[in-house]
Motif scaffolding. Structure first.
Motif, short mmCIF file in Angstrom:
data_model
loop_
_atom_site.label_atom_id
_atom_site.label_comp_id
_atom_site.label_asym_id
_atom_site.label_seq_id
_atom_site.Cartn_x
_atom_site.Cartn_y
_atom_site.Cartn_z
N TRP A 55 1.06 -1.68 0.09
CA TRP A 55 -0.37 0.09 -0.13
C TRP A 55 0.72 1.10 -0.54
O TRP A 55 0.88 2.51 -0.49
CB TRP A 55 -1.16 0.07 0.73
N SER A 56 1.65 1.29 0.80
CA SER A 56 2.56 2.58 0.79
C SER A 56 3.16 2.63 -0.66
O SER A 56 3.95 3.41 -1.30
CB SER A 56 3.63 2.13 2.06
N ARG A 57 3.57 1.91 -1.57
CA ARG A 57 4.66 1.41 -2.61
C ARG A 57 3.57 2.20 -3.33
O ARG A 57 3.70 3.08 -4.75
CB ARG A 57 4.99 0.47 -3.05
N PHE A 95 -5.66 -3.95 11.60
CA PHE A 95 -6.38 -3.17 11.46
C PHE A 95 -5.23 -1.17 11.81
O PHE A 95 -5.58 -0.47 10.91
CB PHE A 95 -7.69 -2.87 12.60
N ARG A 96 -4.63 -1.73 13.04
CA ARG A 96 -4.19 -0.05 12.88
C ARG A 96 -2.61 0.73 11.95
O ARG A 96 -3.41 1.29 11.92
CB ARG A 96 -3.23 -0.67 14.97
N GLU A 97 -2.21 -0.56 11.53
CA GLU A 97 -1.68 -0.39 10.39
C GLU A 97 -2.62 0.15 9.00
O GLU A 97 -1.70 1.01 8.45
CB GLU A 97 -0.97 -1.50 10.13
N MET A 98 -3.17 -0.41 8.48
CA MET A 98 -4.29 -0.24 7.75
C MET A 98 -4.42 1.57 8.00
O MET A 98 -5.58 2.57 7.36
CB MET A 98 -5.27 -0.63 7.49
N LYS A 99 -5.49 2.06 9.17
CA LYS A 99 -5.77 3.36 9.92
C LYS A 99 -4.43 4.03 9.46
O LYS A 99 -5.29 5.41 8.81
CB LYS A 99 -6.41 3.00 11.18
N ALA A 100 -3.19 3.39 9.93
CA ALA A 100 -2.52 4.53 9.72
C ALA A 100 -2.46 4.90 8.10
O ALA A 100 -1.96 6.16 8.21
CB ALA A 100 -0.75 3.99 10.22
N LEU A 101 -1.98 3.66 7.87
CA LEU A 101 -2.16 3.88 5.49
C LEU A 101 -3.66 5.58 5.37
O LEU A 101 -2.74 6.06 4.95
CB LEU A 101 -2.24 2.74 5.56
#
Length: 163
Positions: A55-57, A95-101
């Motif tokens: 996702w970051s890419r 979930f936490r990482e997707m919310k950060a994205l």
């Protein structure tokens, strides 16, 4: 239930739910099932390369407002499955990482596209945008108690990451 939703769960470590799950099993049953709490460091070894980095890419390549809208829409539709969810720590970390994205996308969009013309497109999009929610995360386990515990853990901790 209303009291639980008003409580501040920010200082409750999700690891506590792993301990609850493990303690609910007899030692022989725990060994037979291979049930044990997986530490966040180990979970991130999966979540980072499988979810965060791809996702970051894509976010790094985004140039137009349409690119940001497409990424946000795709992110809010992305589903995560843990086929041995135990207490749900993997689901919580994902979930936490997707919310950060999602927050990163929204912040970059706000910074890069801040003209009145952009606002005319952004406001209607955000009014209909579905946001990343716990409904995108699924867990399976041979123990029904584990699934229920994972649901509760994910739900409680969704308040700390802005569900």
């Amino acid at each position: 239930m209303q009291t639980a939703t008003r409580a501040n769960w920010q200082n409750v470590n999700p690891a506590i739910f792993g301990s609850i799950f493990e303690k609910a099993l007899e030692t022989t049953e725990r060994h037979k099932l291979g049930a044990h709490y997986t530490h966040e460091t180990d979970i991130k070894k999966i979540v980072d390369p499988v979810i965060v980095q791809p996702w970051s890419r894509q976010i790094d390549k985004a140039e137009t407002l349409s690119d940001y809208f497409s990424l946000l829409t795709a992110l809010s539709g992305f589903k995560v499955l843990d086929p041995a969810c135990g207490s749900g720590n993997f689901l919580f970390v994902a979930f936490r990482e997707m919310k950060a994205l999602e927050r990163r996308l929204l912040a970059e969009m706000r910074t890069r596209f801040n003209t009145p013309a952009d606002a005319k497109q952004i406001v209607p999009f955000l009014l209909s945008y579905k946001y990343v929610t716990t409904n995108q995360f699924y867990g399976i386990d041979v123990k029904p108690f584990a699934v229920e515990l994972a649901k509760v853990a994910l739900w409680l901790h969704s308040f700390t990451v802005g569900a």
